[in-house]
Design an enzyme around this catalytic site. Sequence first.
Site, short mmCIF file in Angstrom:
data_model
loop_
_atom_site.label_atom_id
_atom_site.label_comp_id
_atom_site.label_asym_id
_atom_site.label_seq_id
_atom_site.Cartn_x
_atom_site.Cartn_y
_atom_site.Cartn_z
N HIS A 35 0.82 -1.21 0.00
CA HIS A 35 0.00 0.00 0.00
C HIS A 35 0.86 1.27 0.00
O HIS A 35 0.73 2.13 -0.87
CB HIS A 35 -0.92 0.00 1.23
CG HIS A 35 -1.77 1.22 1.34
ND1 HIS A 35 -3.09 1.25 0.98
CD2 HIS A 35 -1.48 2.49 1.77
CE1 HIS A 35 -3.57 2.47 1.18
NE2 HIS A 35 -2.61 3.25 1.66
N GLU A 36 1.76 1.35 0.97
CA GLU A 36 2.58 2.57 1.07
C GLU A 36 3.48 2.71 -0.14
O GLU A 36 3.76 3.83 -0.60
CB GLU A 36 3.40 2.56 2.37
CG GLU A 36 2.55 2.56 3.65
CD GLU A 36 1.48 3.63 3.69
OE1 GLU A 36 1.67 4.70 3.09
OE2 GLU A 36 0.43 3.38 4.33
N HIS A 90 1.72 4.58 -2.85
CA HIS A 90 1.84 6.04 -2.70
C HIS A 90 3.22 6.49 -3.17
O HIS A 90 3.37 7.53 -3.82
CB HIS A 90 1.70 6.43 -1.23
CG HIS A 90 0.31 6.37 -0.69
ND1 HIS A 90 -0.76 7.00 -1.29
CD2 HIS A 90 -0.19 5.76 0.42
CE1 HIS A 90 -1.85 6.78 -0.57
NE2 HIS A 90 -1.53 6.03 0.47
N HIS A 99 3.35 6.87 -6.81
CA HIS A 99 2.63 8.07 -7.24
C HIS A 99 3.56 9.30 -7.16
O HIS A 99 3.52 10.18 -8.02
CB HIS A 99 1.40 8.25 -6.35
CG HIS A 99 0.31 9.08 -6.94
ND1 HIS A 99 -0.79 9.47 -6.21
CD2 HIS A 99 0.13 9.60 -8.18
CE1 HIS A 99 -1.59 10.20 -6.98
NE2 HIS A 99 -1.05 10.29 -8.18
ZN LIG Z 1 -2.80 5.33 1.98
#
Ligand SMILES: [Zn+2]
Length: 721
Positions: A511-512, A515, A518
């Site tokens: 998940h991290e 990011h 991104h």
């Molecule tokens: Zn998040």
Amino acid sequence: MPYQAAGFGRTLGDDMHLHNTIVVGGLALGVMCANQASAQGTVERVNPLLQPSPLPYGVPRFDQLRNDDFRAALDQGMREELAEVDRIADDTAPPTFANTMEALEQSGAVLRRTLRVYTVLLSAHSDEVLQKIDAEYSPKLAAHRDAITLKPRLFARVKSLYDRRGSLRLDTEQLQLLEERYRNDVRAGAALSPPEQDAVRANNVARANAVAELRRRILAEVNAAAVVVDDRALLDGLPESDIAGAAAAASARGLAGKWVLPLQNTTQQPALAYLRNRAMRERLFKASVSRNTSGANDTTTLVLEMARLRAERAKLLGFSDHAAYTLDDTMAKSAENALGLLRRMVPATVTRTKEEASRLQVRLRMDVPGATLEPWDWQYYAEQVRRADYALDESEVRQYFELDRVLRDGVFYAATQLYGITFRERHDIPVYHPDVRVFEVFNADSSPLGLLYLDYFARPSKRGGAWMNQLAMQSGLLSTLPVVTNTANFPKPSPNDPALLTSDQVRTMFHEFGHALHGLFSNVRYPSLSGTSVPRDFVEMPSQFNEHWADEPSVFARYARHHRTGEPMPGALKERLDRAALFNGGYALAEMLAACFLDMDWHMLPAAQLPAQVDSFENSSLKTHGLEIREVPPRYRTRYFQHIWTLAYSAGYYSYLWSEVLDSDAYAWFKENGGMTRQNGQRLRDMVLSRGGTKEAAALYREFRGRDATPDALLEERGLK
Ligand SMILES: [Zn+2]
């Protein structure tokens, strides 16, 4: 993946990734460089925050930095930025995109650099010095931002450009920057008359005070409403470690010899899954659900006042209600759109919840003949069924998730397959703590993409949860490459064993890293639009999307190997893991949807139509949306719903589900188009992940998907279809 586990950035809002929303631009003027200082033979130490770093990627000089450097850098940063903004505002030349918008993007270099380092340290490696600075500088920084946003001569220049934007020959990104700036200024009140601006300022102060008082009372009540138990037998079923924790909590309150069950933020309490004594469960549940209803910590008046103040501010700023004001700045755009999506999830959720309820009801009657399932029974019987049917032992699972292997053969491997990027660890970059590791990231053609700091292990100086942050934003205008961080609270390995993760922590890592991608893939000109500078209901899309690759069979087979033998995880164990993940999905989504609707209903009324009573309003909201299910209370009830009163999720709690709809739908596109290929990854990178906020999120997504997202894929993933 269900949102049930406690903790990390991907879970329901008890924590989330840190957005880098503080955009304060800037020219570095009059900064003495280090070489000049030493050439003059001065022995005075130079504050490393006051000048650009000579290190690769301009990374902070953590080897030289002291926490008491921040005061001077913040003061000088604010002073310089105000002077720069004044020069822009007072320019006698007519406003142009270059002398106004681009100049603003370049202003405030010292403050920007300082704040990036400061926010990373404040969350990941804080101490008393930093906390004092935080308390002292938060109001100063807020006033500093107001001083810029509400500066009439500056806004006049922005508005003049905005009004002529059709004839300025701007490209898409420039147009987006201008519209975004104008919209943010207007939303802060820049276009109002001076008396109206005074009313907004007064409203801001009143809300800030109400928020502080709400925060105080909700926290005080969590402590005051903790359940004190006199008889150990009442805790039967609770794991030994939890009972010891309850005894310690009692001692800490001067109640030695008793047990205290502290409350968590949510309506349901973790101990309810274990307590065998039904009356004890009822007592704990009722303590939780009736929080803040009476006495010194009653929040009734305060939540009603907050709803009113928000409605009044919305009116001052030209909106019908607070939801209209808030959603105007999001991907969903309107409350109707957000609600429409939520409503489409209700029928399948209610059906599944009723199935789950009848399964639990049967199990309850085996213990208590003739009994009716109550909300305080749900978690307990769900846990009974989970153990009996899935026999999942997390300590067995962890043997297959060694941190370094998950990182290299899971997280990095998936990114290489999809995007062609590669990673090389660097040991020459200064870090703020010895646990931090730095990786340089390269494109498929070996050109440098950025730096990634990984800070995975828990320590007392770090706040809870997991998040992504940035030490530098990618920007073509400023010629900067991205420097991103991923921070978590995984248990540190003992000297003899490697770090082993739970399945939940594996997902957090993916998940991290989503990011991080991104931020790393950002390919834009203006720092204000870079990387994760996207609406709140879009920012979790890249991260939640990246979680899907944790389950991709070819990826899972590589990283999920026994840390001693190297054997892959047995198929039967993996299957139990997958089935257990879907269990109780109806309940999880139903309590979530109920909270989403409740949030929206409180914020969709003008001040004059707001209710004078909390409970009846809450009940009618649940009824209206078809979620009045006796055994399934909302995840938060109004009086202790911190996300919507004291955190940034008012009229925005739906964002978690909105982003999940997008990431599930995007993953469905991959499945429909050949799955995990370089070509598909490149397409997502080019069309979404590299674009930051340069185009409206809805348009970016529509281009990628060929249509708008639908909740079908989400319902399927949660096992509701
Ligand atoms: Zn998040």
